[in-house]
Design a protein around this motif. Sequence first.
Motif, PDB file in Angstrom:
ATOM      1  N   PHE A 210      42.871  44.203  41.798  1.00  0.00           N
ATOM      2  CA  PHE A 210      43.609  44.314  40.332  1.00  0.00           C
ATOM      3  C   PHE A 210      44.773  44.835  40.402  1.00  0.00           C
ATOM      4  CE2 PHE A 210      40.717  47.370  41.050  1.00  0.00           C
ATOM      5  CZ  PHE A 210      41.216  48.821  41.000  1.00  0.00           C
ATOM      6  N   GLY A 211      46.020  44.351  39.571  1.00  0.00           N
ATOM      7  CA  GLY A 211      47.453  44.640  39.254  1.00  0.00           C
ATOM      8  C   GLY A 211      47.837  43.435  40.105  1.00  0.00           C
ATOM      9  N   LEU A 212      47.375  43.168  41.205  1.00  0.00           N
ATOM     10  CA  LEU A 212      48.729  42.208  42.115  1.00  0.00           C
ATOM     11  C   LEU A 212      48.203  40.212  41.769  1.00  0.00           C
ATOM     12  CD1 LEU A 212      47.283  43.396  44.876  1.00  0.00           C
ATOM     13  CD2 LEU A 212      49.185  43.812  44.029  1.00  0.00           C
ATOM     14  N   GLY A 213      47.952  39.944  40.467  1.00  0.00           N
ATOM     15  CA  GLY A 213      47.593  39.235  39.932  1.00  0.00           C
ATOM     16  C   GLY A 213      48.551  39.138  38.622  1.00  0.00           C
ATOM     17  N   ASP A 214      47.966  39.418  37.780  1.00  0.00           N
ATOM     18  CA  ASP A 214      49.572  39.373  36.352  1.00  0.00           C
ATOM     19  C   ASP A 214      49.140  40.125  35.072  1.00  0.00           C
ATOM     20  OD1 ASP A 214      49.595  35.692  36.186  1.00  0.00           O
ATOM     21  OD2 ASP A 214      47.064  36.457  35.857  1.00  0.00           O
ATOM     22  N   GLY A 215      50.112  41.218  36.169  1.00  0.00           N
ATOM     23  CA  GLY A 215      49.769  43.142  35.939  1.00  0.00           C
ATOM     24  C   GLY A 215      48.100  43.745  35.917  1.00  0.00           C
ATOM     25  N   LEU A 216      48.476  45.059  35.572  1.00  0.00           N
ATOM     26  CA  LEU A 216      47.742  45.032  35.547  1.00  0.00           C
ATOM     27  C   LEU A 216      46.469  45.333  34.464  1.00  0.00           C
ATOM     28  CD1 LEU A 216      45.760  47.606  37.373  1.00  0.00           C
ATOM     29  CD2 LEU A 216      47.031  49.680  35.830  1.00  0.00           C
ATOM     30  N   ASP A 217      46.383  45.462  33.339  1.00  0.00           N
ATOM     31  CA  ASP A 217      45.370  44.508  31.866  1.00  0.00           C
ATOM     32  C   ASP A 217      45.661  43.547  32.047  1.00  0.00           C
ATOM     33  OD1 ASP A 217      45.954  47.622  30.627  1.00  0.00           O
ATOM     34  OD2 ASP A 217      47.721  47.586  30.668  1.00  0.00           O
ATOM     35  N   ALA A 218      46.542  42.889  32.145  1.00  0.00           N
ATOM     36  CA  ALA A 218      46.211  41.433  32.210  1.00  0.00           C
ATOM     37  C   ALA A 218      44.959  41.057  33.241  1.00  0.00           C
ATOM     38  CB  ALA A 218      47.052  40.616  32.695  1.00  0.00           C
ATOM     39  N   ALA A 242      44.302  48.052  45.442  1.00  0.00           N
ATOM     40  CA  ALA A 242      45.610  49.190  43.853  1.00  0.00           C
ATOM     41  C   ALA A 242      46.365  49.931  44.193  1.00  0.00           C
ATOM     42  CB  ALA A 242      45.294  48.918  42.935  1.00  0.00           C
ATOM     43  N   TRP A 243      45.831  50.863  45.215  1.00  0.00           N
ATOM     44  CA  TRP A 243      46.417  52.059  45.739  1.00  0.00           C
ATOM     45  C   TRP A 243      46.596  52.095  47.286  1.00  0.00           C
ATOM     46  CZ3 TRP A 243      43.009  52.095  42.221  1.00  0.00           C
ATOM     47  CH2 TRP A 243      43.050  52.587  40.834  1.00  0.00           C
ATOM     48  N   GLY A 244      47.052  51.041  48.289  1.00  0.00           N
ATOM     49  CA  GLY A 244      47.445  50.612  49.109  1.00  0.00           C
ATOM     50  C   GLY A 244      45.870  51.970  50.496  1.00  0.00           C
ATOM     51  N   LEU A 245      45.219  52.225  50.381  1.00  0.00           N
ATOM     52  CA  LEU A 245      44.576  53.030  49.992  1.00  0.00           C
ATOM     53  C   LEU A 245      42.962  52.247  51.787  1.00  0.00           C
ATOM     54  CD1 LEU A 245      43.586  55.956  47.366  1.00  0.00           C
ATOM     55  CD2 LEU A 245      45.143  55.142  49.739  1.00  0.00           C
ATOM     56  N   TYR A 246      43.532  51.371  52.304  1.00  0.00           N
ATOM     57  CA  TYR A 246      42.921  50.387  53.059  1.00  0.00           C
ATOM     58  C   TYR A 246      41.830  51.054  53.596  1.00  0.00           C
ATOM     59  CZ  TYR A 246      46.024  47.752  51.573  1.00  0.00           C
ATOM     60  OH  TYR A 246      47.267  46.532  50.638  1.00  0.00           O
ATOM     61  N   ASN A 247      42.515  52.483  54.726  1.00  0.00           N
ATOM     62  CA  ASN A 247      41.599  52.922  55.740  1.00  0.00           C
ATOM     63  C   ASN A 247      40.962  54.126  54.871  1.00  0.00           C
ATOM     64  OD1 ASN A 247      43.933  55.739  55.971  1.00  0.00           O
ATOM     65  ND2 ASN A 247      44.491  54.146  57.943  1.00  0.00           N
ATOM     66  N   GLU A 248      41.376  54.640  53.764  1.00  0.00           N
ATOM     67  CA  GLU A 248      40.678  55.563  53.252  1.00  0.00           C
ATOM     68  C   GLU A 248      38.721  55.531  52.519  1.00  0.00           C
ATOM     69  OE1 GLU A 248      41.263  58.736  53.766  1.00  0.00           O
ATOM     70  OE2 GLU A 248      43.930  58.602  54.087  1.00  0.00           O
ATOM     71  N   ARG A 249      39.101  54.358  52.758  1.00  0.00           N
ATOM     72  CA  ARG A 249      37.526  53.865  52.219  1.00  0.00           C
ATOM     73  C   ARG A 249      37.126  54.333  50.965  1.00  0.00           C
ATOM     74  NH1 ARG A 249      38.212  49.443  53.139  1.00  0.00           N
ATOM     75  NH2 ARG A 249      36.598  49.023  53.490  1.00  0.00           N
ATOM     76  N   THR A 250      37.745  54.086  49.096  1.00  0.00           N
ATOM     77  CA  THR A 250      37.899  54.555  48.520  1.00  0.00           C
ATOM     78  C   THR A 250      37.147  52.941  47.439  1.00  0.00           C
ATOM     79  OG1 THR A 250      39.185  55.849  49.460  1.00  0.00           O
ATOM     80  CG2 THR A 250      38.583  55.979  46.450  1.00  0.00           C
ATOM     81  N   GLY A 251      36.190  54.222  47.275  1.00  0.00           N
ATOM     82  CA  GLY A 251      35.457  52.501  45.633  1.00  0.00           C
ATOM     83  C   GLY A 251      34.484  52.917  44.893  1.00  0.00           C
ATOM     84  N   CYS A 252      33.809  52.029  44.061  1.00  0.00           N
ATOM     85  CA  CYS A 252      33.104  52.846  43.091  1.00  0.00           C
ATOM     86  C   CYS A 252      32.057  51.695  42.671  1.00  0.00           C
ATOM     87  CB  CYS A 252      34.304  53.534  41.915  1.00  0.00           C
ATOM     88  SG  CYS A 252      33.304  54.051  40.422  1.00  0.00           S
ATOM     89  N   ALA A 253      30.539  51.575  42.674  1.00  0.00           N
ATOM     90  CA  ALA A 253      29.675  51.470  42.270  1.00  0.00           C
ATOM     91  C   ALA A 253      29.572  51.306  40.947  1.00  0.00           C
ATOM     92  CB  ALA A 253      28.851  51.029  42.831  1.00  0.00           C
TER      93      ALA A 253
END
Length: 406
Positions: A210-218, A242-253
Amino acid sequence: MPSTFPPRTDPLWRLTAACDADTRPDRLDLLVGVYRDDTGSSPVFGAVAEAERSLAARSPSKEYLGPAGNRDFTNALTRMLFPSEDVRARTLAVQSVAGTGALRLLAELLAATGPDRTVHLGTPAYLNHRTILTAAGLRVREYPMLLPDGRPDPNASLAAVATAAPGDALLIQGCCHNPTGAAMPTQSWEELAHAMAERGVVPFVDHAYFGLGDGLDADLEGVRRMLDILPEAVVAVSASKAWGLYNERTGCAIVVSDDPARRALAHSVLETTARAGYSQPPDHGARIVHEILTRPELRTRWSAELDSMRLRLGHLREGLTDALVRRTASAEFEPLREQRGMFLRLPLSEDQMGRLRDEHGIHGLPSGRINLAGVPTLLVDRVADAITRVHGGPEAARPVLTGARG
């Protein structure tokens, strides 16, 4: 310990190792989905760096947070994802070990609550989706999601839902489909939601780009509309891109359900699964995202940085497509303009992708997927020349004077 099974390696990381071993000074790594700037670096967001400085100055505690992770992070993230108070009132969320961890937690939840459940998966698919689903014990039924010209088939998901059993799940990528770059219009999300409601099918949404296609809200509008319609859904969210936190391993279920008892059961399953798998997720990336989302000046800065990445990807896509169309005089490359996000799926065979690697030092996946962000603007013409040569167009590698716009 003796084993009767041959060793297995992930195909993406096997290709990455081969790329790392390529000693040609001009080789291009377009394999892994990491955003890179024109210098080839994967930059740290300015907003992320500022958030880290602020967190370090305050020296937050390093104590255990429990299997559900950082609740401030999950609350802030769900507020950003779902502005609707009605949807948030039906939502529970636990922090995960990146988007992959969220996918696995939710797959385990679907398996635990529906032992006979099948997940319907459009192909071509993200390399790890089937692996995660089957590892959780779920059945997977694949269906083709593309038309012959490479564009998404608008009726493919609807047809899959029509043949699904009540309680089955449909895996949907939220935006910027990996590996095809396909984007589903908001109207299609609504049509699909109504079909799923009628059939009793649960959406399993994977939102990573999200944020890399047509904009965050879109990019988030489709899933927001879907959750307004459906009583239940599960959503895996990654903070890597979206935050560039590749090696911080941050996500949400995330689990959305009208039924409080089912939400409580889901929370118990997710926590128990997390506890058995890794005890609890790392906190540093979660604190960074929370800091950015709750400080207006940082959120504004982050949003602007994310938008600049999106615009650069758009310029690269248009520039490369223009160059390929000019060189090949072929309409085969025109659908590339409709793709979105970090990836571009070229209309090349596995053999042609092998030639692109071996003859030109450009490393992509056998499926035709390349990481568009890994192409420096000044090298668009070189990449277009190489693709044209392996594609065999009528005007192969005709010199041109212009590259990517912007």
